[in-house]
Design a protein around this motif. Structure first.
Motif, PDB file in Angstrom:
ATOM      1  N   TYR A 272      97.062  38.614  92.369  1.00 35.84           N
ATOM      2  CA  TYR A 272      96.008  37.642  92.662  1.00 35.84           C
ATOM      3  C   TYR A 272      95.246  37.227  91.414  1.00 35.84           C
ATOM      4  N   HIS A 273      95.366  38.021  90.365  1.00 35.72           N
ATOM      5  CA  HIS A 273      94.684  37.686  89.121  1.00 35.72           C
ATOM      6  C   HIS A 273      95.644  37.119  88.090  1.00 35.72           C
ATOM      7  N   LEU A 469     102.050  32.783 104.659  1.00 30.89           N
ATOM      8  CA  LEU A 469     101.263  32.135 103.611  1.00 30.89           C
ATOM      9  C   LEU A 469     100.865  33.129 102.523  1.00 30.89           C
ATOM     10  N   GLU A 470     101.117  34.378 102.750  1.00 27.44           N
ATOM     11  CA  GLU A 470     100.779  35.386 101.734  1.00 27.44           C
ATOM     12  C   GLU A 470     102.057  35.831 101.024  1.00 27.44           C
ATOM     13  N   GLN A 479     109.155  26.189  99.560  1.00 27.50           N
ATOM     14  CA  GLN A 479     108.006  26.997  99.990  1.00 27.50           C
ATOM     15  C   GLN A 479     107.488  27.840  98.837  1.00 27.50           C
ATOM     16  N   GLU A 482     105.501  25.672  96.508  1.00 23.95           N
ATOM     17  CA  GLU A 482     104.184  25.337  97.060  1.00 23.95           C
ATOM     18  C   GLU A 482     103.256  26.548  96.988  1.00 23.95           C
ATOM     19  N   LEU A 489      96.070  28.029  92.083  1.00 27.10           N
ATOM     20  CA  LEU A 489      94.772  27.379  92.281  1.00 27.10           C
ATOM     21  C   LEU A 489      93.693  28.389  92.626  1.00 27.10           C
ATOM     22  N   GLU A 490      94.087  29.418  93.366  1.00 21.49           N
ATOM     23  CA  GLU A 490      93.050  30.374  93.731  1.00 21.49           C
ATOM     24  C   GLU A 490      93.173  31.668  92.937  1.00 21.49           C
ATOM     25  N   LYS A 491      93.568  31.517  91.700  1.00 18.87           N
ATOM     26  CA  LYS A 491      93.632  32.681  90.815  1.00 18.87           C
ATOM     27  C   LYS A 491      92.229  33.249  90.618  1.00 18.87           C
ATOM     28  N   ILE A 492      92.109  34.529  90.821  1.00 19.45           N
ATOM     29  CA  ILE A 492      90.801  35.163  90.657  1.00 19.45           C
ATOM     30  C   ILE A 492      90.594  35.453  89.178  1.00 19.45           C
TER      31      ILE A 492
ATOM     32  N   VAL B  24     106.327  29.188 109.856  1.00 27.67           N
ATOM     33  CA  VAL B  24     105.308  29.924 109.114  1.00 27.67           C
ATOM     34  C   VAL B  24     104.649  30.929 110.042  1.00 27.67           C
ATOM     35  N   ARG B  26     102.273  33.811 111.109  1.00 22.92           N
ATOM     36  CA  ARG B  26     101.014  34.272 110.518  1.00 22.92           C
ATOM     37  C   ARG B  26     100.673  35.656 111.050  1.00 22.92           C
ATOM     38  N   THR B  42      86.694  31.524  94.788  1.00 20.02           N
ATOM     39  CA  THR B  42      87.485  30.684  93.889  1.00 20.02           C
ATOM     40  C   THR B  42      87.809  29.347  94.545  1.00 20.02           C
ATOM     41  N   ASN B  46      86.746  25.653  93.315  1.00 12.79           N
ATOM     42  CA  ASN B  46      87.692  24.551  93.172  1.00 12.79           C
ATOM     43  C   ASN B  46      87.252  23.354  94.001  1.00 12.79           C
TER      44      ASN B  46
END
Lengths: 608, 445
Positions: A272-273, A469-470, A479, A482, A489-492, B24, B26, B42, B46
């Protein structure tokens, strides 16, 4: 809409003439439809229910009384908009699993407006938790298990027995790779558990889609390989070689040679980082941001050779084990360890942290294995004496602990909260274990040994339901692309690596330590600088000595004044920085009036 | 023994054909989603950055007037039609979607002072410096016919403003006196006067339809009831109010644009002090208009900028400016709550988005849900300093920047002076007066 359903009901009822009661009711309904007379009150229970279900999902605003309402009133059923929903309650344990802790009670809130707001907010959170818990119903898979009969023990089942009694697809998950030439090996699974990376000490590196047994690439780097690690996607992996760290793509092409990372022994990737944490032979610990190629932090831990490293997936803190029996935890922001735990009296042999960041297992050369509470940094919760030194440890997603001792792998179940008296499974290999890891989202334990790789089936070890999604084991190329963009984009930011990652959602209340430090700072405050040019009263040209002297006198006076005001206001009373500023300002703005010269001098006054 | 091993059938997890959408599955278990708070933070960061990136509020401008734009008329029925009047007496009708002038004619000699639509949206009233009130049709005249008003009233006194009743065929004008006219009579049916020589704005309340408010040159705001013979109430301020606008949702609330760089929101039931003082302009505020939701209003000022205020907030939410836009004379918030129009001295009418980062056009469901999500995130992390800093940041022209700085020093100086005076006077002789009370002189009944 409702009318349509009613018709249907009638039709259905007509088809069953044997039900007298229903029939009469349906007739009544029909008559009502035609003549619009008030229907009779008497109705069967089933009829009523049919009515209720029809009306339940109607979201029409109230438009005064109509026939349906009359009927409802007659049947003494509340209209749906006044009635609370009759959903099936969710089990408490499910709710607890999704709970984010206790909400705020709103005690300290003064105004009713904000109290109400908070209440609504809490209700929203509660609702979302409930919805998430409810959604567990939709999960498609159930976890694996191995249950022994009464006169059996689970430990007695060999891998061959297990493989022969499961389906073919699962049986293929137990396999051996005999690679006698280039060992000892190390291995790593990709984040979604689909790909396997093995690296032999004598330079053999191979990437495999282990489910289909398709080889992605196989190279010999012609150098000693100490560790291998997948990066955020399965197209890139890092290899710690004799001198430097190299990054290859999934076809074995060398992408980067990172000379700033030399003599790396162990690597950990923080997904995640986007940080690749490495520990080197010379005691250097470094974090490389692989998204921008920048070294975030690199320093000498002064702990000697670092050959035991793991990271806590809960807070991304890197844990190192040392020969003095201590475990240190590091973040890239601080050059001192965040915490030091004395875990054993003897040199540490291995350590691991479970996927939710609750437990840490450590093993030392005195054959002890301890389980620690890594959130409170307390423990040991459990203490085991093994019959051999545990050289390798691994936690699975569902909390199964694999212990590698020489050439034996033992798997323990429920060993953290309770003390497990016997292993769940045991497997004996031919050679010494290099390292081992559970495959995420699979019931598989991968073991790299001196002469190859063995994949063991451990029923009940993997998380059955993945979140696509994880991490998605069935990810397609588009996929993956994406997901890569999304995760970048959500890099911590690395600044957020601390022991408690939830701090950001808490209310900031300055601690006592902060307050004390603010007070301390005050003592070393400097008086404000003044830009003072003495007036040339006489008009004659004066020497610079005189000017400098006047300046000095004024400056001295200013300083004395400042100290005095500080004392007057009382350092204890000053708490905020604003007050300090006002204090400075008051000194600054004290002006000398032309008439002040007629005042008696202050010193004399004090004496008198 | 009973054994079960995880074995996923790929058919359940892979799409059947390439034209199918990806499956997908979940799992909302929090243990599979680590760093929840940090990732949300974050994302919020953004989102707020992207909002600033996409903040491009200028939509277009309508040029064609030969002189400065003096007034705009808001059509209550049609979104696409706009009427504007200019200082040379010309009235232009605009087609907003096409950004084109559809019709123009000379309505008055001298300034066009005010434009207001009739409730049906088919006709509008203009008043000018030539002491005439004219009613025009929005439709084009037939071929061969001349541009002629359907009705013309001649007033005995100067008229500078007009406002139409929300429902009835009745409109009010202001000038030397406040007059109420009926559409089919040539004489005003009622005349109100309260010792003032000139009134420069008039506005009918859209909800309490008989209520009427005017701004007078003696720095007062006067309230009238059309059913009554005399005025009802009056509040005198420090400086005069230029324009007044009623909240279309709350009957008793209005906001006025004042000469002293502020806007004041008043409650008609308690005129002694304003509900809110809206500060941010650095020069006289000339015009104000409410959004149809009543939650926000837009103001334009002599500082060449348009500011958007939220209903209960003291400071503006956003500021719009361009290099070429001069002093603003009129602003208008469109009835669909999406656009802002402003007319300025330099003959142009500009069209802005009401929310600068909003995407125009149809949103897909996924797009909308993503936007909603980022909105919620921004709200959740609003008090984090980094996020607040980015959300608040605006580029402003140099003259506004310097004026703000100057105003700040002036204000500080006044404060200091007052504090000094208080410190050196007999206790109690220099009382503390709140900002709200400072600007109101008195309330009269």
């Amino acid at each position: 809409m409702t009318r349509y359903f009613l018709n249907q009901d009638c039709r259905e009822n007509k088809k069953k003439p044997q039900d007298n009661c229903n029939e009469s009711a349906s007739k009544k309904l029909e008559t009502h439809k035609r003549s619009k007379k008030k229907p009779s009150i008497k109705k069967s229970q089933s009829e009523l229910e049919a009515l209720v279900t029809v009306v339940k999902y109607k979201r029409k605003p109230w438009r005064g009384r109509n026939h349906e309402d009359d009927r409802l009133a007659a049947a003494k059923v509340q209209p749906p908009w006044t009635r609370k929903s009759k959903r099936v309650p969710v089990q408490d344990e499910k709710l607890a699993r999704h709970s984010r802790g206790e909400g705020l009670s709103g005690d300290g809130i003064k105004t009713k407006f904000y109290q109400k707001k908070l209440k609504k907010h809490e209700a929203d959170i509660q609702f979302s938790i409930e919805q998430a818990a409810r959604a567990e119903l939709l999960l498609p898979e159930e976890s694996g298990f191995l249950v022994a009969d009464e006169d059996e023990l689970t430990t007695q089942f060999s891998q061959q027995q297990i493989a022969s009694s499961v389906d073919i697809a699962s049986a293929t998950k137990h396999f051996d790779l005999h690679l006698a030439e280039f060992g000892p090996y190390r291995m790593n699974y990709s984040r979604n558990g689909r790909f396997l990376l093995i690296g032999g000490r004598r330079g053999h590196v191979a990437a495999i889609d282990w489910v289909t047994k398709r080889l992605l690439c196989e190279v010999n780097v012609m150098e000693a390989v100490y560790d291998v690690q997948w990066l955020h996607v399965e197209t890139m992996f890092a290899v710690a070689q004799k001198q430097w760290l190299y990054i290859y793509d999934n076809q074995g092409i060398e992408l980067h040679c990172i000379k700033r990372l030399s003599k790396v022994l162990r690597m950990e990737f923080l997904p995640y980082h986007f940080l690749l944490a490495t520990a080197s032979e010379e005691g250097f610990l470094s974090w490389l941001d692989i998204s921008i190629g920048q070294m975030v932090s690199q320093f000498n831990t002064r702990m000697g050779r670092l050959n035991l490293m793991t990271h806590n997936p809960y807070n991304a803190v890197v844990c190192l084990g040392h020969s003095k029996g201590i475990v240190t935890m590091w973040s890239p922001n601080v050059k001192e360890p965040l915490s030091k735990m004395l875990c054993h009296q003897h040199p540490l042999q291995s350590l691991t942290v479970d996927s939710q960041g609750r437990y840490m297992a450590t093993a030392a050369v005195d054959r002890t294995l301890k389980v620690w509470d890594v959130r409170k940094l307390e423990g040991p919760l459990q203490q085991y004496k093994l019959h051999a030194v545990a050289s390798n440890l691994a936690f699975s997603q569902r909390g199964l602990l694999a212990v590698g001792m020489g050439n034996v792998v033992e798997v323990y179940r429920d060993c953290c909260q309770k003390s497990a008296d016997r292993p769940y499974l045991r497997h004996r290999l031919f050679k010494r274990i290099g390292n081992m890891e559970y495959c995420p989202y699979e019931d598989v334990l991968g073991v790299a040994t001196d002469n190859g790789f063995t994949s063991l089936i451990i029923p009940g070890s993997g998380e059955p339901n993945f979140d696509a999604l994880e991490c998605n084991p069935f990810q397609s190329k588009s996929q993956r692309r994406e997901a890569e963009v999304k995760s970048l984009l959500e890099k911590i930011q690395p600044e957020f690596i601390t022991l408690d990652p939830t701090v950001i959602t808490d209310v900031h209340i300055p601690t006592l330590k902060d307050k004390v430090e603010a007070k301390k700072k005050l003592l070393f405050l400097k008086p404000p600088k003044i830009d003072f040019q003495p007036r040339n009263k006489s008009g004659k040209k004066k020497g610079t000595v005189k000017v400098a002297q006047t300046k000095r006198i004024v400056r001295e006076g200013q300083r004395r004044e400042f100290v005095k005001t500080l004392k007057e206001t009382g350092i204890d009373k000053i708490s905020s920085s604003q007050e300090v500023e006002s204090c400075i300002a008051s000194v600054k703005h004290k002006t000398f009036n032309a008439l002040d010269r007629f005042k008696p001098k202050e010193k004399k006054q004090e004496k008198g | 023994m009973k054994v079960k091993v995880l074995s996923r059938n790929p058919d359940y997890y892979l799409r059947e054909t390439k034209r199918d959408i990806h499956k997908v599955p979940r799992n909302y278990d929090p243990s599979l989603h680590p760093f929840e708070g940090l990732r949300e933070y974050t994302r919020a960061l953004n989102a707020v950055k992207l909002e600033r990136v996409f903040a491009k509020p200028f939509v277009g401008n309508l040029d064609g007037h030969q002189d400065g734009v003096s007034c705009l008329g808001k059509n209550p029925q049609h979104l696409s039609l706009l009427v504007s009047g200019s200082y040379d007496g010309e009235v232009r009708l605009w087609d907003l979607p096409q950004q084109k002038c559809v019709r123009n004619f000379r309505a008055h000699d001298g300034y066009v002072r005010g434009i207001t639509f009739l409730p049906d949206g088919q006709q509008f009233v203009t008043v000018g410096d030539d002491k005439t009130i004219k009613i025009w049709k929005t439709d084009l005249p037939d071929w061969g016919e001349e541009e002629e008003p359907t009705n013309t009233y001649i007033s005995k006194s100067v008229i500078v403003g007009v406002s139409h009743h929300q429902k009835e065929p009745m409109f009010a004008t202001c000038g030397e006196v406040c007059q109420v006219w009926e559409e089919d009579r040539n004489e005003p049916i009622r005349t109100f006067q309260w010792g003032v020589d000139s009134l420069h704005d008039v506005s009918f309340n859209p909800i309490e339809t008989h209520l009427l408010a005017t701004c007078a040159s003696d720095r007062s705001i006067i309230l009238y009831d059309t059913r009554d013979t005399g005025p009802v109430r009056k509040v005198i301020m420090r400086l005069r109010c230029n324009r007044l606008c009623w909240n279309p949702m709350e009957a008793f609330i209005f906001t006025c644009a004042n000469e002293d760089y502020n806007l004041y929101t008043f409650d008609t039931r308690k005129l002694k002090q304003p509900l809110k003082v809206h500060m941010d302009h650095v020069s006289a505020v000339t015009t104000v208009d409410y959004s149809p939701t009543g939650q926000e209003f837009v103001s334009g000022g002599y500082d060449k900028s348009v500011r958007i205020f939220e209903h209960g907030k003291n400071h503006s939410r956003d500021v719009y400016h361009t290099k070429r836009m001069q002093r603003l004379t009129c602003v208008l918030w469109s009835m669909d709550d999406k656009y802002i129009l402003c007319g300025s001295d330099e003959m142009n009418i500009r069209m802005w988005k009401a929310r600068s980062a909003e995407k125009l056009g149809v949103l897909r469901p996924r797009e909308r849900s993503a936007l909603n999500y980022s909105e919620a995130l921004k709200e959740k992390f609003v008090s984090h300093p980094q996020i607040r800093r980015i959300a608040r940041h605006r580029q402003i022209p140099k003259h506004i920047y310097h004026a703000q700085k100057e105003l700040r020093t002036i204000k500080l100086k006044q404060k200091r002076k007052e504090a000094n005076r208080r410190a050196h006077s007999k206790p109690g002789t220099v009382p503390f007066v709140s900002e709200k009370k400072q600007h109101v002189v008195e309330e009269q009944e």
